[in-house]
Design an enzyme around this catalytic site. Structure first.
Site, PDB file in Angstrom:
ATOM      1  N   GLN B  29       0.764  -1.121   0.088  1.00  0.00           N
ATOM      2  CA  GLN B  29       0.068  -0.034  -0.053  1.00  0.00           C
ATOM      3  C   GLN B  29       0.845   1.293   0.058  1.00  0.00           C
ATOM      4  O   GLN B  29       1.895   1.385   0.423  1.00  0.00           O
ATOM      5  CB  GLN B  29      -1.018   0.060   1.251  1.00  0.00           C
ATOM      6  N   GLY B  30       0.315   2.290  -0.611  1.00  0.00           N
ATOM      7  CA  GLY B  30       1.085   3.534  -0.651  1.00  0.00           C
ATOM      8  C   GLY B  30      -0.106   4.669  -0.552  1.00  0.00           C
ATOM      9  O   GLY B  30      -1.336   4.404  -0.610  1.00  0.00           O
ATOM     10  N   TYR B  31       0.229   5.964  -0.363  1.00  0.00           N
ATOM     11  CA  TYR B  31      -0.337   7.141  -0.079  1.00  0.00           C
ATOM     12  C   TYR B  31      -0.377   7.959  -1.342  1.00  0.00           C
ATOM     13  O   TYR B  31       0.595   8.632  -1.748  1.00  0.00           O
ATOM     14  CB  TYR B  31      -0.081   7.580   1.203  1.00  0.00           C
ATOM     15  N   LEU B  32      -1.592   8.405  -1.907  1.00  0.00           N
ATOM     16  CA  LEU B  32      -1.763   9.572  -2.624  1.00  0.00           C
ATOM     17  C   LEU B  32      -1.685  10.887  -2.050  1.00  0.00           C
ATOM     18  O   LEU B  32      -1.221  11.965  -2.503  1.00  0.00           O
ATOM     19  CB  LEU B  32      -2.911   9.393  -3.725  1.00  0.00           C
ATOM     20  N   ASN B 144       0.567   3.447   9.191  1.00  0.00           N
ATOM     21  CA  ASN B 144       1.179   3.180   8.204  1.00  0.00           C
ATOM     22  C   ASN B 144       1.630   4.245   7.324  1.00  0.00           C
ATOM     23  O   ASN B 144       2.708   4.075   6.515  1.00  0.00           O
ATOM     24  CB  ASN B 144       0.145   2.078   7.054  1.00  0.00           C
TER      25      ASN B 144
END
Lengths: 155, 155
Positions: B29-32, B144
């Site tokens: 998972q990653g964050y915009l 996270n």
């Protein structure tokens, strides 16, 4: 996923008003994020909600990912998470086999009329309806993200 | 839409390793976007993709909107739009009728083990399994979003 190729034009108000055209759909949209690298947009379009992620514009193209979501979620996110909400009525009208989306802005952007055409590739030919005025595809002031921060009525 | 009530704990590594438990699912998972006001997360969980919008934490609660999306879209967005991608294996394990999610982090967060429990309301009672260690619900280092920027291996 997809790459969006879009051309955008101003609309001649008089010619547009005289035209016989279908009913439009009310749109409300706001931005959770609007950087030069990416945009996260929440939209209410009539009875439907959408979330859309767009990448950086490259010429006429940009990456775009759009998902349908419950309209109630979209309304809540517009109320809690976005800045100014852009309101407009979108009319879809077909000219020579191509469907134009004409946005009649309301609220703080009242008076602005913009026509958009989505194309398959950048050099694709299309007929210019008589109600089109100048092309503004690359003029960033006509991006909805810009209109959210700098409404047309204050230009 | 929903309001998420979640409690988070460290996990006793020795007790956890000795436990018989189900297979986990690989998460990336990653964050915009990750501001204090809102988070836009893209996740690949096994064969599925998700986009999630979360509001500000208020005590144990925060607004959360999650939508399933094509896994290919999620992979592309992680590659193009997010910063550091957090990788972990999530094991779901039920204790006294409640399902815990235990994350075994990998990559730059290797060595970290976190257990989360989602609750219906803030004062809800639950059994503490013997492999739980200290509670870290309100410690922002274990978010996270924080681990994406400040991986555990560098603490």
């Amino acid at each position: 996923m997809g790459v969006e190729i879009e051309r955008k034009f101003l609309v001649d108000k008089n010619r547009w008003q005289q035209l016989e055209k279908p009913e439009g759909t009310l749109y409300k949209q706001g931005y959770l994020l609007d950087s030069s690298e990416k945009v996260v947009r929440v939209r209410v379009a009539g009875e439907n909600g959408y979330i859309t992620i767009k990448g950086k514009s490259e010429g006429f193209s940009r990456k775009e990912y759009e998902y349908k979501i419950p309209v109630q979620d979209a309304e809540e996110m517009l109320a809690h998470f976005s800045g100014t909400v852009v309101e407009k009525t979108r009319v879809k009208i077909t000219v020579a086999g191509k469907t134009w989306e004409v946005d009649e802005f309301a609220g703080a952007n009242q008076g602005l009329l913009l026509a958009e055409l989505e194309l398959e590739h950048e050099s694709e030919a299309f007929e210019h309806p008589e109600w089109l005025a100048e092309e503004v595809t690359e003029d960033e002031r006509y991006y909805n993200v810009y209109l959210a921060k700098h409404p047309f009525s204050k230009w």
